[in-house]
Scaffold this motif. Sequence first.
Motif, PDB file in Angstrom:
ATOM      1  N   THR A   5     -12.788   4.198   4.111  1.00 27.56           N
ATOM      2  CA  THR A   5     -12.641   5.533   4.687  1.00 27.56           C
ATOM      3  C   THR A   5     -12.161   6.524   3.641  1.00 27.56           C
ATOM      4  OG1 THR A   5     -12.102   4.573   6.848  1.00 27.56           O
ATOM      5  CG2 THR A   5     -11.451   6.864   6.479  1.00 27.56           C
ATOM      6  N   SER A   6     -12.700   7.736   3.706  1.00 28.83           N
ATOM      7  CA  SER A   6     -12.230   8.842   2.869  1.00 28.83           C
ATOM      8  C   SER A   6     -11.443   9.802   3.747  1.00 28.83           C
ATOM      9  CB  SER A   6     -13.406   9.582   2.231  1.00 28.83           C
ATOM     10  OG  SER A   6     -14.130   8.741   1.355  1.00 28.83           O
ATOM     11  N   VAL A   7     -10.188  10.024   3.391  1.00 31.13           N
ATOM     12  CA  VAL A   7      -9.341  10.964   4.116  1.00 31.13           C
ATOM     13  C   VAL A   7      -9.240  12.245   3.305  1.00 31.13           C
ATOM     14  CG1 VAL A   7      -7.091  11.368   5.164  1.00 31.13           C
ATOM     15  CG2 VAL A   7      -8.020   9.044   5.091  1.00 31.13           C
ATOM     16  N   GLN A  24      -0.804   4.545   4.478  1.00 32.32           N
ATOM     17  CA  GLN A  24      -1.570   3.926   5.565  1.00 32.32           C
ATOM     18  C   GLN A  24      -2.964   3.472   5.128  1.00 32.32           C
ATOM     19  OE1 GLN A  24      -1.411   6.285   9.256  1.00 32.32           O
ATOM     20  NE2 GLN A  24       0.338   7.405   8.425  1.00 32.32           N
ATOM     21  N   LEU A  25      -3.324   3.741   3.881  1.00 30.32           N
ATOM     22  CA  LEU A  25      -4.675   3.431   3.417  1.00 30.32           C
ATOM     23  C   LEU A  25      -4.874   1.942   3.208  1.00 30.32           C
ATOM     24  CD1 LEU A  25      -5.100   6.243   0.720  1.00 30.32           C
ATOM     25  CD2 LEU A  25      -5.903   6.276   3.097  1.00 30.32           C
ATOM     26  N   ALA A  26      -6.063   1.475   3.545  1.00 26.35           N
ATOM     27  CA  ALA A  26      -6.469   0.113   3.216  1.00 26.35           C
ATOM     28  C   ALA A  26      -6.867   0.071   1.738  1.00 26.35           C
ATOM     29  CB  ALA A  26      -7.632  -0.311   4.108  1.00 26.35           C
ATOM     30  N   PRO A  27      -6.979  -1.117   1.158  1.00 25.66           N
ATOM     31  CA  PRO A  27      -7.300  -1.215  -0.278  1.00 25.66           C
ATOM     32  C   PRO A  27      -8.569  -0.481  -0.688  1.00 25.66           C
ATOM     33  CG  PRO A  27      -6.528  -3.324   0.538  1.00 25.66           C
ATOM     34  CD  PRO A  27      -6.668  -2.432   1.743  1.00 25.66           C
ATOM     35  N   THR A  28      -9.545  -0.397   0.215  1.00 28.19           N
ATOM     36  CA  THR A  28     -10.816   0.247  -0.143  1.00 28.19           C
ATOM     37  C   THR A  28     -10.879   1.712   0.251  1.00 28.19           C
ATOM     38  OG1 THR A  28     -11.770  -0.546   1.948  1.00 28.19           O
ATOM     39  CG2 THR A  28     -12.114  -1.911  -0.019  1.00 28.19           C
ATOM     40  N   GLU A  50      -1.082   5.911  -5.637  1.00 24.96           N
ATOM     41  CA  GLU A  50      -2.187   4.948  -5.595  1.00 24.96           C
ATOM     42  C   GLU A  50      -3.216   5.321  -4.530  1.00 24.96           C
ATOM     43  OE1 GLU A  50      -2.798   0.082  -5.256  1.00 24.96           O
ATOM     44  OE2 GLU A  50      -0.832   1.007  -4.890  1.00 24.96           O
ATOM     45  N   LYS A  51      -4.476   5.156  -4.865  1.00 28.94           N
ATOM     46  CA  LYS A  51      -5.611   5.417  -3.982  1.00 28.94           C
ATOM     47  C   LYS A  51      -5.748   6.892  -3.607  1.00 28.94           C
ATOM     48  CE  LYS A  51      -3.983   2.161  -1.404  1.00 28.94           C
ATOM     49  NZ  LYS A  51      -3.661   1.182  -0.346  1.00 28.94           N
ATOM     50  N   THR A  52      -5.115   7.758  -4.393  1.00 28.09           N
ATOM     51  CA  THR A  52      -5.160   9.196  -4.130  1.00 28.09           C
ATOM     52  C   THR A  52      -5.804   9.912  -5.307  1.00 28.09           C
ATOM     53  OG1 THR A  52      -3.153   9.066  -2.796  1.00 28.09           O
ATOM     54  CG2 THR A  52      -3.779  11.240  -3.604  1.00 28.09           C
TER      55      THR A  52
END
Length: 302
Positions: A5-7, A24-28, A50-52
């Motif tokens: 998912t892209s937030v 709350q993000l999943a690894p992908t 991370e993941k941002t």
Amino acid sequence: MAPPTSVLLPTTTRSPVIEEVAGQLAPTDELLVICDTETDPVADYADEIEKTRVVVAGEPTGCSGKANAIAAGMEAATHDRIVWTDDDFHHPPDWLSGLHTAYERHGPVSELPFFVGRDPLSILLEPVYALGGTLGVYTSDKAWAGAVMFERDDLDVEAFLEELRQTVSDDGLLSEYLDVTPLKRTRRVEIGGTVRATLERHVRFTQIVSHHEPADTAVMGVVTTLLAAFCLLSPVYAAGLVTLLVGGVYAAFGCRRWTALLAYPAILVQVPLMAYALGRRTFVWGGRRYRWHSKFHVEVVS
């Protein structure tokens, strides 16, 4: 398991919401923090999380800054499942997972705003926003950009983005492209702070409806005028009835606020405020002044 998912989170500030959502993000998954320029305070901050990823949208031309940011975020997003959100409310730890669960049941979904005032005028108008911004969005199956989840195949993305870069309201336009199920789940959004800021927001809210749903604006004007006349002609009965009505709306959406008691004066002041909002030639949003000539003709004045 939910798909990648892209937030999308438009903000120019180092908002704590960035970390709330990132946690709350999943690894992908990915969180795209969308700002206007490389000099915005958030531009060199979100990349540390991370993941941002930071997306610099640039200055808007012919559309609002929010519409420009969402368009840039949609183009930069790498996944098919998309979430839009804002930085002006708290995102509890189960916020994203709750949207995924709801999407699997209903398809495209949106939560609801409950606007809470921070200055005298916005506090007075809370009953009006509960009727229009909460109940109205719920009953008319509209999307709220603060918390909406959909997939690219749910709408014509290319046509949507082309029109988005020519208008003001991101969720107003999205509601025309997307069949969404509003969830009976509200998020408390604090608004205002000064009377001037509240007036500008009220102008924007009113003009969004007038440009996207002109028939609704006419109906709203007639109903509001008749209701205000009833309040003036039979103040005792009207005060009781409108207070019960607004109190019922508050209760239905789980909102406990004393401002339901302001329903009577809020109805009275809404008539001149609506006329004022429709008569204004420009309004300010996010530090920019706009002149909204027609739905797809927007001038960034300053």
